[in-house]
Design an enzyme around this catalytic site. Structure first.
Site, short mmCIF file in Angstrom:
data_model
loop_
_atom_site.label_atom_id
_atom_site.label_comp_id
_atom_site.label_asym_id
_atom_site.label_seq_id
_atom_site.Cartn_x
_atom_site.Cartn_y
_atom_site.Cartn_z
N GLY A 12 -23.62 -5.58 7.57
CA GLY A 12 -24.27 -6.13 6.38
C GLY A 12 -24.82 -7.52 6.64
O GLY A 12 -24.88 -8.37 5.74
N ARG A 15 -28.46 -9.80 4.76
CA ARG A 15 -28.70 -10.71 3.64
C ARG A 15 -27.37 -11.25 3.11
O ARG A 15 -26.29 -10.84 3.55
CB ARG A 15 -29.49 -10.00 2.54
N VAL A 63 -22.49 2.07 7.99
CA VAL A 63 -21.12 1.92 8.51
C VAL A 63 -20.24 3.14 8.26
O VAL A 63 -19.21 3.31 8.92
CB VAL A 63 -20.42 0.65 7.95
N ASN A 89 -18.19 -6.76 6.75
CA ASN A 89 -18.75 -7.43 5.58
C ASN A 89 -19.55 -6.48 4.67
O ASN A 89 -19.60 -6.68 3.47
CB ASN A 89 -19.64 -8.59 6.06
N TYR A 155 -14.77 -0.02 -6.35
CA TYR A 155 -14.95 -1.24 -5.55
C TYR A 155 -13.60 -1.93 -5.35
O TYR A 155 -13.22 -2.27 -4.22
CB TYR A 155 -15.95 -2.17 -6.26
N ALA A 157 -10.58 -0.66 -5.70
CA ALA A 157 -9.67 0.20 -4.94
C ALA A 157 -9.97 0.10 -3.44
O ALA A 157 -9.07 0.00 -2.61
CB ALA A 157 -9.79 1.64 -5.42
N1 LIG Z 1 -21.19 -11.77 -3.87
C1 LIG Z 1 -19.98 -11.83 -4.37
O1 LIG Z 1 -19.75 -12.36 -5.48
C2 LIG Z 1 -18.80 -11.29 -3.60
C3 LIG Z 1 -17.51 -11.54 -4.09
C4 LIG Z 1 -16.42 -11.04 -3.40
C5 LIG Z 1 -16.61 -10.31 -2.25
N2 LIG Z 1 -17.87 -10.07 -1.80
C6 LIG Z 1 -18.02 -9.27 -0.59
O2 LIG Z 1 -18.80 -9.97 0.37
C7 LIG Z 1 -19.52 -9.03 1.17
C8 LIG Z 1 -21.01 -9.37 1.15
O3 LIG Z 1 -21.46 -9.36 -0.19
P1 LIG Z 1 -22.91 -9.87 -0.61
O4 LIG Z 1 -22.77 -10.48 -1.94
O5 LIG Z 1 -23.53 -10.64 0.50
O6 LIG Z 1 -23.66 -8.45 -0.79
P2 LIG Z 1 -25.20 -8.05 -0.62
O7 LIG Z 1 -25.39 -6.84 -1.46
O8 LIG Z 1 -26.09 -9.22 -0.88
O9 LIG Z 1 -25.31 -7.68 0.93
C9 LIG Z 1 -24.68 -6.54 1.45
C10 LIG Z 1 -25.36 -6.15 2.76
O10 LIG Z 1 -24.69 -4.98 3.24
C11 LIG Z 1 -25.70 -4.03 3.63
N3 LIG Z 1 -25.15 -2.68 3.47
C12 LIG Z 1 -24.92 -2.00 2.32
N4 LIG Z 1 -24.46 -0.76 2.60
C13 LIG Z 1 -24.39 -0.66 3.94
C14 LIG Z 1 -23.98 0.38 4.81
N5 LIG Z 1 -23.57 1.57 4.35
N6 LIG Z 1 -24.01 0.14 6.14
C15 LIG Z 1 -24.44 -1.05 6.63
N7 LIG Z 1 -24.86 -2.07 5.84
C16 LIG Z 1 -24.83 -1.87 4.51
C17 LIG Z 1 -26.86 -4.29 2.69
O11 LIG Z 1 -28.09 -3.77 3.20
C18 LIG Z 1 -26.83 -5.80 2.59
O12 LIG Z 1 -27.59 -6.41 3.63
C19 LIG Z 1 -19.20 -7.65 0.59
O13 LIG Z 1 -18.11 -7.09 1.30
C20 LIG Z 1 -18.77 -7.97 -0.82
O14 LIG Z 1 -17.94 -6.97 -1.37
C21 LIG Z 1 -18.98 -10.53 -2.45
#
Ligand SMILES: NC(=O)c1ccc[n+]([C@@H]2O[C@H](COP(=O)([O-])OP(=O)(O)OC[C@H]3O[C@@H](n4cnc5c(N)ncnc54)[C@H](O)[C@@H]3O)[C@@H](O)[C@H]2O)c1
Length: 248
Positions: A12, A15, A63, A89, A155, A157
């Protein structure tokens, strides 16, 4: 913290938080396999890594797809010779109310957010074991520790499962010089929550003592530390980076 000579896979990485992690690891000297389901975004991140003077290898991968993950790891090894750091990630997230979650949506969330890290970790530890050194860092969420305030139950879980999966890796791979830790962010400003209702964001802010959302580079800084030599005696830790949203 010097990561020169290290090679990282960041899933991921196209972005948001993943991209910030790629750039932070590269700033500290690592070369990066930018693994994302969206190849165009992975290519953009890889270009920014080149500007920092490091190598970025963009790879399209889902993934949850074993064959694609195996090909991605092989591409990384072919290009860089070894893999030292894995950042689990990539994830998906929805706001679907509990009673409206379909079996299909539940299965996809679990496939990407939990089975994905299982598959990628399984393929990567085989490579890390050969050099007797490795760092696995899984990005969970406060939702994985306390249930979600907004996001769907699948999510939460999956994120809870990701913590348990990472603790298993910490216990079972310490003997190979591989540490495994979790980062549990609070709400971070990214495209993932850009369209969330305004009152939901206001409520999250009110519950956050530091009074603001997190920034992707604040999660990335914690990743750099856990990936570094300085964190050599830390394994099985769940590190909260949440502005005080949850204190336990
Ligand atoms: N943004 C938040 O508030 C927040 C809070 C807690 C945890 N997180 C965690 O942080 C991590 C990143 O979150 P984010 O906010 O940057 O999300 P985002 O949606 O901006 O980015 C996620 C990235 O993962 C890629 N992706 C999605 N499905 C995929 C797959 N099957 N295989 C490969 N790549 C895939 C997407 O193309 C994207 O580039 C995640 O694990 C999210 O659960 C985010």
């Amino acid at each position: 913290m010097n990561l020169e000579g290290r090679v990282a896979i960041v899933t991921g990485g196209g972005r948001g938080i993943g991209k910030a992690i790629c750039l932070a690891l590269a700033t500290h000297g690592a070369n990066i396999v930018v693994a994302d389901i969206n190849l165009a975004s992975a290519e953009e991140t890889a270009q920014e890594i080149q500007v920092l003077g490091r190598q970025g290898l963009p790879v399209k991968v889902d993934v949850s797809d074993r064959a694609m993950v195996q090909a991605m790891v092989q591409q990384g090894v072919d290009r860089f010779g070894h893999i030292d750091i894995l950042v689990n990630n990539a994830a998906i997230c929805s706001l679907t109310p509990f009673e409206e979650i379909t079996d299909q949506a539940w299965a996809r969330t679990l496939a990407v957010n939990l089975t994905g890290p299982f598959i990628v970790s399984q393929e990567v530890v085989k490579v890390m074991k050969q050099r007797g050194w490795g760092r696995i860092i899984s990005i969970s969420s406060v939702a994985g520790k306390m249930g979600s305030v907004r996001s769907d139950a699948g999510y939460s879980a999956a994120k809870g499962g990701l913590i348990a999966l990472t603790l298993c890796l910490a216990r079972q791979y310490a003997r190979y010089g591989i540490t495994a830790n979790v980062i549990a962010p609070g709400t971070v400003e990214t495209e993932l929550n850009r369209d969330w209702p305004e009152e939901a964001m206001r409520d999250l802010l009110l519950r956050t003592p530091l009074g603001r959302l997190g920034r992707p580079n604040e999660i990335a800084a914690a990743v750099v530390f856990l990936a570094s030599e300085e964190a050599s005696f830390i394994t099985g830790e769940v590190l909260d980076v949440n502005g005080g949203f949850l204190m336990d």
